[in-house]
Scaffold this active site. Structure first.
Site, mmCIF file in Angstrom:
data_model
loop_
_atom_site.group_PDB
_atom_site.id
_atom_site.type_symbol
_atom_site.label_atom_id
_atom_site.label_comp_id
_atom_site.label_asym_id
_atom_site.label_seq_id
_atom_site.Cartn_x
_atom_site.Cartn_y
_atom_site.Cartn_z
ATOM 1 N N HIS A 1 -95.965 -76.440 24.682
ATOM 2 C CA HIS A 1 -95.350 -75.277 25.343
ATOM 3 C C HIS A 1 -94.399 -75.815 26.404
ATOM 4 C CE1 HIS A 1 -98.441 -72.390 23.744
ATOM 5 N NE2 HIS A 1 -99.172 -73.494 23.752
ATOM 6 N N ARG B 1 -91.964 -73.971 27.659
ATOM 7 C CA ARG B 1 -91.742 -72.851 28.585
ATOM 8 C C ARG B 1 -90.300 -72.366 28.710
ATOM 9 N NH1 ARG B 1 -96.935 -71.568 28.411
ATOM 10 N NH2 ARG B 1 -98.308 -72.780 29.742
ATOM 11 N N ASN C 1 -94.540 -68.466 22.536
ATOM 12 C CA ASN C 1 -94.872 -67.527 23.620
ATOM 13 C C ASN C 1 -94.095 -67.835 24.894
ATOM 14 O OD1 ASN C 1 -96.527 -69.845 23.616
ATOM 15 N ND2 ASN C 1 -98.107 -68.868 24.831
ATOM 16 N N HIS D 1 -104.238 -69.700 16.604
ATOM 17 C CA HIS D 1 -105.107 -69.854 17.778
ATOM 18 C C HIS D 1 -106.260 -68.885 17.554
ATOM 19 C CE1 HIS D 1 -105.667 -69.932 22.386
ATOM 20 N NE2 HIS D 1 -106.638 -69.188 21.892
ATOM 21 N N ASN E 1 -107.548 -72.610 27.079
ATOM 22 C CA ASN E 1 -108.005 -71.707 26.019
ATOM 23 C C ASN E 1 -107.695 -72.381 24.681
ATOM 24 O OD1 ASN E 1 -108.465 -69.866 28.078
ATOM 25 N ND2 ASN E 1 -106.646 -68.663 27.660
ATOM 26 N N ASP F 1 -101.342 -79.584 22.891
ATOM 27 C CA ASP F 1 -101.297 -78.248 23.489
ATOM 28 C C ASP F 1 -100.812 -78.346 24.935
ATOM 29 O OD1 ASP F 1 -101.426 -75.502 23.702
ATOM 30 O OD2 ASP F 1 -103.591 -75.402 23.953
ATOM 31 N N GLY G 1 -104.340 -73.821 30.636
ATOM 32 C CA GLY G 1 -103.368 -74.779 30.110
ATOM 33 C C GLY G 1 -103.086 -75.869 31.109
#
Length: 446
Positions: free
Chosen positions: A63, A65, A95, A179, A284, A311, A330
């Protein structure tokens, strides 16, 4: 023409470690042999005596971002940290803000990466309850996979409409990557602990809230749906011993329709460290028990788990230091993932060959990535040189993440990444990221 010759390396590739040389022209490995002589004056020679040469790591789950959450991380900082950690290719998640749930938004992210990435790149397309028609339009030759959140995480992309879910599994042109955590179970567990503690729930209860049961209910449902529809399914970040029963090691990876992976943090940490690390190890799915941790490593060695990923999911320290219900899950991992796995090698828990299989070869097989993940003639020259006897300690001044912290802070690793090559160019050397952007968009042999 750029020519490079790496001499006297201990080459780790396809289940073997052997001493040899690798000759590169432009972006391609031209020759791998016991001894190669420089063919002309303009060859740059690297003497790798005593060092180990690995294929560049392919991280299928990061991620970074961007766009929309770049105060935490961005493609430039994330990919610089990645190459410092021996990761030469990454696949980024949908996401972001806005979410990558239309072709237009997907191509916008590719355009950002083309300008900013220091490592090779691809992106996953995001599935929602209402974008099935858009999913059907995605080109599987140019996009890594379809990501579904079957339990909500950062970004609230939960797909919880059962009919839609089945249609996605039936008709996605891409591999479905999931996920898996059961939302209803988590909500009920959270309500129970909130009643007792309010928002300031002690972090030790995180694996009780995002529990083994929540994971197993969701992953078993996804596996059953994949079997029913014939979909190609890959389950991200397994965190429990119980879930291993859903996956097989009876057939080669290339023939598997249902696969799974484990992430660095579920191998390295367990619930006994929550008191020391607090929300800095809040992920998570949650980091769970020592028994789960040990079973996941065994599942990796037994080939029930096919891939090791990170992750990598940074948040600022200020965000992480909030009370339980407001502290996001995270953490940053790309810079320290390969050193962490090499530490397991030093402890006698895993071989170098198995690390390379799970971090380099298998992601290439799983996603059908063209000409990467191996040290082979005709393949792209994504390579990493490692000194297995050069201890260093993770501290603030050598952390490259934009968020500026690491759950590995104060950890001493015995192995150091000394050189990283991306498409035949040296991009990282001895703690310094070079100002060289030579990344390419990943393509897929589908």
């Amino acid at each position: 023409m750029k020519k490079i010759l790496i001499k006297n390396a201990n080459i780790v590739n396809e289940g073997k470690v052997f001493e040899g040389d690798v000759y590169i022209e432009n972006d391609t490995i031209v020759e791998v042999a016991d001894i190669i002589s420089a063919k002309s004056q303009d060859v740059q020679v690297f003497d790798a005596e005593g060092q180990y040469l690995l294929p560049g790591v392919i991280d299928d789950q990061v991620h970074f971002r961007e766009p929309g959450l770049t105060h935490k991380e961005d493609i430039e900082h994330g990919s610089k940290a990645a190459i410092a950690g021996g990761i030469t290719s990454f696949i980024e998640m949908p996401n972001t803000v806005p979410q990558t749930t239309t072709i237009e938004k997907l191509e916008e992210k590719f355009a950002i990466a083309a300008e900013k990435a220091y490592a090779n790149y691809s992106f996953m397309f995001g599935g929602t309850n209402d974008n099935l028609e858009e999913i059907k339009k995605v080109d599987p030759k140019t996009t890594a996979a379809l990501k579904l959140f079957l339990g909500s995480s950062t970004g609230n992309m939960l797909v919880d409409d059962e009919k839609v879910l089945e249609q996605i599994f039936k008709s996605s042109p891409l591999m479905v990557v999931a996920h898996c955590e059961d939302e209803e179970t988590i909500k009920n567990n959270l309500a129970k602990y909130k009643e007792e503690f309010g928002d300031d729930i002690p972090i030790i209860y995180h694996p009780e809230i995002r529990s083994e049961e929540a994971c197993y209910i969701s992953s078993s449902k996804a596996v059953a749906l994949a079997k029913k529809t014939g979909a190609r399914l890959h389950v991200f970040h397994l965190s429990t011993a119980k879930e291993l029963s859903l996956f097989t090691n009876k057939i080669p990876l290339k023939d598997k329709k249902i696969t799974a992976e484990v992430c660095i943090h579920h191998l390295w940490f367990n619930n006994e460290q929550y008191n020391e690390k607090g929300t800095h190890i809040k992920w998570n799915p949650a980091v769970k028990t020592k028994k789960d941790q040990e079973a996941l490593l065994q599942g990796l060695l037994d080939d029930k788990l096919d891939v090791i990923a990170t992750d990598h999911a940074p948040h600022t320290k200020e965000e992480k230091n909030n009370v339980y219900t407001k502290a996001p899950s995270g953490g940053p991992l790309v810079q320290h993932a390969l050193p962490a796995m090499l530490e397991f090698y030093h402890r006698g828990k895993i071989s170098l060959e198995k690390i390379v299989e799970k971090m380099c070869h298998n992601p290439a097989i799983l996603f059908e990535i063209e000409k990467r993940g191996y040290i082979k003639e005709g393949y792209k020259a994504d390579l990493v040189l490692v000194d297995l006897n050069a201890p260093w300690t993770v501290q603030k001044d050598n952390i490259l993440y934009k968020c500026g912290w690491s759950p590995f802070e104060k950890t001493t690793f015995r192995s150091r990444i000394t050189h990283t090559f991306v498409n035949g160019k040296l991009v990282y050397k001895n703690f310094k990221v070079l100002d060289v952007k030579n990344a390419e968009r990943l393509t897929f042999n589908r």
